[in-house]
Design an enzyme around this catalytic site. Structure first.
Site, PDB file in Angstrom:
ATOM      1  N   ASP A 109       3.633   5.967   0.179  1.00 31.65           N
ATOM      2  CA  ASP A 109       4.047   5.991  -1.233  1.00 31.65           C
ATOM      3  C   ASP A 109       2.843   5.625  -2.090  1.00 31.65           C
ATOM      4  O   ASP A 109       1.953   4.917  -1.639  1.00 31.65           O
ATOM      5  CB  ASP A 109       5.192   5.005  -1.492  1.00 31.65           C
ATOM      6  CG  ASP A 109       5.989   5.359  -2.748  1.00 31.65           C
ATOM      7  OD1 ASP A 109       7.081   5.944  -2.624  1.00 31.65           O
ATOM      8  OD2 ASP A 109       5.493   5.059  -3.859  1.00 31.65           O
TER       9      ASP A 109
ATOM     10  N   CYS B 207      15.035  16.610  -6.440  1.00 32.45           N
ATOM     11  CA  CYS B 207      15.989  15.968  -7.356  1.00 32.45           C
ATOM     12  C   CYS B 207      15.817  16.485  -8.781  1.00 32.45           C
ATOM     13  O   CYS B 207      16.285  15.865  -9.725  1.00 32.45           O
ATOM     14  CB  CYS B 207      15.858  14.447  -7.306  1.00 32.45           C
ATOM     15  SG  CYS B 207      14.245  13.845  -7.815  1.00 32.45           S
TER      16      CYS B 207
HETATM   17  N1  SAH Z   1      13.108   8.296  -0.346  1.00 33.67           N
HETATM   18  C1  SAH Z   1      13.262   7.142  -1.203  1.00 33.67           C
HETATM   19  C2  SAH Z   1      13.205   7.474  -2.673  1.00 33.67           C
HETATM   20  C3  SAH Z   1      11.944   8.189  -3.122  1.00 33.67           C
HETATM   21  S1  SAH Z   1      11.690   8.150  -4.832  1.00 33.67           S
HETATM   22  C4  SAH Z   1      14.529   6.413  -0.803  1.00 33.67           C
HETATM   23  O1  SAH Z   1      15.304   6.902   0.037  1.00 33.67           O
HETATM   24  O2  SAH Z   1      14.766   5.324  -1.319  1.00 33.67           O
HETATM   25  C5  SAH Z   1      10.132   8.860  -5.028  1.00 33.67           C
HETATM   26  C6  SAH Z   1       8.966   7.970  -4.655  1.00 33.67           C
HETATM   27  O3  SAH Z   1       7.772   8.764  -4.749  1.00 33.67           O
HETATM   28  C7  SAH Z   1       8.703   6.759  -5.532  1.00 33.67           C
HETATM   29  O4  SAH Z   1       8.712   5.607  -4.725  1.00 33.67           O
HETATM   30  C8  SAH Z   1       7.301   6.971  -6.138  1.00 33.67           C
HETATM   31  O5  SAH Z   1       6.538   5.790  -6.182  1.00 33.67           O
HETATM   32  C9  SAH Z   1       6.704   7.930  -5.155  1.00 33.67           C
HETATM   33  N2  SAH Z   1       5.656   8.841  -5.652  1.00 33.67           N
HETATM   34  C10 SAH Z   1       5.635   9.535  -6.812  1.00 33.67           C
HETATM   35  N3  SAH Z   1       4.578  10.370  -6.833  1.00 33.67           N
HETATM   36  C11 SAH Z   1       3.902  10.197  -5.659  1.00 33.67           C
HETATM   37  C12 SAH Z   1       2.744  10.780  -5.078  1.00 33.67           C
HETATM   38  N4  SAH Z   1       2.064  11.728  -5.715  1.00 33.67           N
HETATM   39  N5  SAH Z   1       2.366  10.372  -3.847  1.00 33.67           N
HETATM   40  C13 SAH Z   1       3.059   9.404  -3.200  1.00 33.67           C
HETATM   41  N6  SAH Z   1       4.176   8.832  -3.703  1.00 33.67           N
HETATM   42  C14 SAH Z   1       4.603   9.217  -4.905  1.00 33.67           C
END
Ligand code: SAH
Length: 399
Positions: free
Chosen positions: A253, A343
């Site tokens: 992340d 989403c």
């Molecule tokens: N799968 C998770 C929810 C993901 S939400 C669950 O089940 O709880 C999306 C996530 O993507 C967030 O934590 C955000 O910090 C991360 N994110 C956003 N852009 C990103 C990128 N370019 N690279 C890595 N992480 C990213």
């Protein structure tokens, strides 16, 4: 009462009980003297009553319908009744020991436009994303306090883009509306997997409840697998995979804070044996690093944030989804699984399928669809409001 008169032939969607009236469909609206969120009467161009809605003077969605046809405009008692009814529809969730974290109110689809309320083990965190929701906030908060089982307190998160679009304050970002102040972190359960939820600074109201079913489905496929969980947030899919006996997990992340909580969540499980790596990185960059290092995985999860906020950003978003899926597809071992999600509401399930098919073509690999997922059923979609479906996913097997 103030009146909104629609343009000729623009009443069709309201007659079908779609709750949104865009400013472009309106022939005449009250000029001043209407408070944000106040109830207005909506009539067609011939003066026929279509119902009552909450007025949003600053939003493109100028009216959100609260009642249709000849039904009365809901008063505070009726609004309280809608909150009680929405919670009542989640009775099966409360009866089932699997989880204690449940969406209680899902906005338009629960007849409470702009209102979202999530339950975390006795605490409720709500969002009021429209002027109409804001105006009814105290009634709704009191109703949540009264009807949510074993409720200790109701709080609000205000730091949301949609509030800014409605001209509503986004500060303070967190406030207690009823009952006690929630603790810094709230522990919730999804089966054997536990999570700490930061309701003050976490995303949305603190946790992605909408992916509950998908986490369970993916976990069940993870036994023995080497797992790459991209966009891991606080560890969700990775921790479910670990509980199911995955051999190794990499949690990726971009947010250091999210992964710090993912580590603490891993400790909650008192499991040992499975190695977990934590990588603070941009997923696009990390997947290229894996490609260059010839790394391979048995299960890759792609649960990115929303790439398209509206239809205008759809084509750019489609390229983003294609790129990230293409990169991941190339890293799978034969028979490996890709659990991939979108989403973005503007990205329809059909279009998402097309994007995945194009990514597979460019990756030069064939896949079969093992199963598809949608937002969990405590995030229902009103049949008359297909816009409420935003989360879709597919689990693909590389052949
Ligand atoms: N799968 C998770 C929810 C993901 S939400 C669950 O089940 O709880 C999306 C996530 O993507 C967030 O934590 C955000 O910090 C991360 N994110 C956003 N852009 C990103 C990128 N370019 N690279 C890595 N992480 C990213």
């Amino acid at each position: 009462m103030n009146r909104v008169i629609l343009k000729s032939k623009r009443e069709r969607s309201v007659l079908k009980h779609h709750p949104w009236i865009f400013s472009g469909a309106i022939a005449s609206e009250p000029s001043g003297g209407v408070d944000p969120g106040e109830t207005v009467e909506v009539v067609d161009s011939g003066g026929r009553a279509l119902g009552y809605g909450a007025y949003s003077p600053q939003s493109q969605i100028r009216v959100r319908m609260l009642s249709f046809g000849s039904a009365a405009a809901p008063d505070d008692t009726a609004i309280e009744g809608r909150v009680a009814a929405a919670i009542g529809r989640r009775a099966d969730y409360f009866a089932d020991a699997y989880t204690n974290a449940i969406r209680l109110v899902n906005a338009e689809s629960d007849a409470l436009p702009g209102v979202v309320a999530d339950y975390y083990s006795g605490w409720v965190v709500a969002q009021f994303t429209s002027a109409g929701a804001e105006r009814r906030k105290s009634v709704i908060a009191a109703a949540l306090m009264k009807f949510a089982p074993f409720c200790r307190g109701v709080a609000e998160r205000a730091d949301i883009d949609s509030r800014a679009k409605e001209g509503l304050a986004t500060e303070p970002s967190f406030a207690v509306l009823a009952g006690e102040e929630p603790p810094e972190l709230i522990e919730i359960a999804e089966g054997d997997v536990h999570f700490l939820v930061d309701v003050r600074k976490g995303h949305k109201t603190g946790f992605y409840l909408d992916q509950r079913d998908a986490r369970r489905t993916v976990g069940a496929l993870a036994n023995g697998a080497e797992v790459l969980n991209c966009f891991a947030y606080t560890g969700g899919f990775g921790l479910h995979a670990r509980a199911a006996g995955a051999a190794h997990i990499t949690q990726v992340d971009i947010s250091e804070d999210a992964l710090a909580l993912a580590r603490r969540n891993a400790d909650l499980a008192h499991l040992c044996g499975t190695a977990v790596d934590y990588v603070v990185a941009d997923v696009f960059t990390y997947l290229r690093t894996c490609r260059d290092a010839n790394r391979r995985f048995d299960l890759i999860v792609l649960d990115p944030p929303r790439f398209a906020a509206g239809k205008g950003q759809l084509m750019k978003a489609a390229r983003g989804y294609k790129d990230v899926n293409l990169l991941a597809m190339k890293l799978l071992r034969p028979n490996g699984l890709l659990a991939t999600f979108s989403c973005s509401g503007a990205m329809t399930p059909d279009l998402f399928d097309r994007v995945l098919a194009e990514a597979a073509e460019d990756a030069g690999r064939d896949f079969q669809v093992v199963t598809r997922t949608r937002q969990a059923s405590d995030h229902p979609v009103a049949l008359a409001f297909p816009d409420g479906l935003y989360l879709k996913g597919a689990i693909l097997r590389a052949l």
